[in-house]
Design an enzyme around this catalytic site. Structure first.
Site, PDB file in Angstrom:
ATOM      1  N   CYS B  74       7.667   0.111   6.430  1.00 51.91           N
ATOM      2  CA  CYS B  74       6.688   1.177   6.712  1.00 51.91           C
ATOM      3  C   CYS B  74       5.271   0.648   6.447  1.00 51.91           C
ATOM      4  O   CYS B  74       4.931   0.309   5.312  1.00 51.91           O
ATOM      5  CB  CYS B  74       7.034   2.385   5.835  1.00 51.91           C
ATOM      6  SG  CYS B  74       5.676   3.488   5.475  1.00 51.91           S
ATOM      7  N   CYS B  77       3.043   2.370   3.893  1.00 49.44           N
ATOM      8  CA  CYS B  77       3.599   2.154   2.537  1.00 49.44           C
ATOM      9  C   CYS B  77       3.177   0.770   2.048  1.00 49.44           C
ATOM     10  O   CYS B  77       2.746   0.599   0.901  1.00 49.44           O
ATOM     11  CB  CYS B  77       5.132   2.199   2.535  1.00 49.44           C
ATOM     12  SG  CYS B  77       5.855   3.654   3.281  1.00 49.44           S
TER      13      CYS B  77
END
Lengths: 154, 193
Positions: B74, B77
């Site tokens: 991600c 992230c």
């Protein structure tokens, strides 16, 4: 007064043209960008299926997301950004007609950051599939699907 | 004014200020340390870190916890992790504990990521049950801030600006310093508000 009229005309023109522009951009997607289907459109399709073959809906995000909530009838194949996920995708569709309507979706993160849609679309195109769409989720599955009250299965 | 009278006057002013502060806090729904009084307690989850050590979120009661749901693939992230490493380094001594919950399907990339980014806080693998105990994690990243009393103070969905996190964390760490000062000064017979 003249300026105000011009502003009003410009705003009206933008309002009229923007849906058209969006529709045009969806139907003329470049090779690396899949044609899109909006959440409301897919939700409607699920409620009232169109004539013809039922689309195969595939989740190409992460397992924990799918286990919490997913689109009814969709299949989990795992993140397409990873080789294992791509292999599962290829194996799942291998025997299907290349005209089969396929809808891929992820919703892991904001659209521009999703690592899964592009590789999945590229793999399906490389296999010759001609009717592939990606579900547009600007923010994530929770915000763009679940919170809008569209159908969910667990 | 003699010393006794002065002390009595100071005491009355202090008591009046205390009553006013309590009234304001009650009116604005504020509990201890200026936190909203109706905060929910964080679920007491038990986690297993990448080395197989089990720990409970309640082990961190008394600390400020930043609980981060993330995944190695991600992008947003990934962008946050180096900032969390810095925050843990900077505020760990003052009571900040960051805990990562990876929602990767497989632990192998998480271990590699952990080493590559020199992560300095525990990371555990999550599952659907755990995610649902936090109201569902239907997109990444999601970070929760938990106060020293184990209550959920904030939820951030999507990539959050590091400076914003730092400001919130500093605000949540501050009360202990204030409490400490109050106790210290209090023992010296001076009223501290």
């Amino acid at each position: 007064m003249k300026t105000r009229s011009r502003i009003i005309i410009a705003v009206m023109a933008a309002a009229v043209l923007s849906p058209w522009a969006r529709a045009w951009s969806m139907n003329h997607a470049p090779a690396d960008k899949p044609p899109l289907i909006q959440p409301a459109e897919l939700a409607k399709l699920l409620r009232k299926p169109a004539k013809g073959p039922k689309p195969l809906v595939i989740q190409i995000g992460f397992r924990v997301l799918y286990e919490q909530a997913h689109i009814p009838g969709s299949r989990y194949l795992g993140p397409a950004s990873e080789e294992a996920g791509l292999n599962r995708l290829r194996a799942r569709v291998k025997t299907l007609s290349r005209k089969t309507p396929i809808i891929i979706y992820c919703g892991c993160c904001p659209w521009n950051h999703c690592p899964n849609i592009k590789p999945a679309y590229a793999a399906l195109r490389a296999m010759g599939f001609t009717n592939v769409k990606a579900l547009w989720m600007a923010r994530n599955f929770g915000a763009d699907w679940v919170e809008n009250g569209y159908p969910v299965a667990k | 004014m003699d010393a006794g009278r002065r002390l009595r006057t100071l005491g009355i002013i202090g008591a009046a200020a205390l009553i006013a502060a309590a009234w304001i806090a009650a009116r604005h729904g504020l509990g201890a340390h200026g936190a909203p009084a109706n905060l929910e307690p964080a679920p007491n989850i038990v986690l297993t870190d990448l080395d197989g050590r089990r720990f409970a979120l309640s082990d961190y009661n008394g600390k400020v916890v930043l609980l981060d749901f993330w995944a190695t693939w991600c992008g947003p992230c990934q962008a946050e992790i180096p900032e969390f490493v810095k925050l843990q380094k900077r505020y760990g001594g003052r009571g900040l504990r960051i805990v990562g919950i990876s929602l990767d399907d497989d632990p192998r990339p998480v271990r590699q990521f952990y080493a590559r980014f020199k992560m300095n806080y525990p990371v555990a693998l999550g599952n659907a049950r755990l995610a649902e105990s936090f109201g569902g994690i239907l997109g990444l990243p999601v970070a929760f801030l938990i106060d020293r009393e184990g209550r959920l103070r904030a939820k951030h969905v999507g990539q959050t600006d590091a400076a914003g996190f730092e400001k919130e964390i500093r605000g949540m760490l501050r009360p202990v310093a204030a409490e400490h000062a109050r106790r210290t000064v209090g023992t010296q017979g001076i009223l501290f508000l």
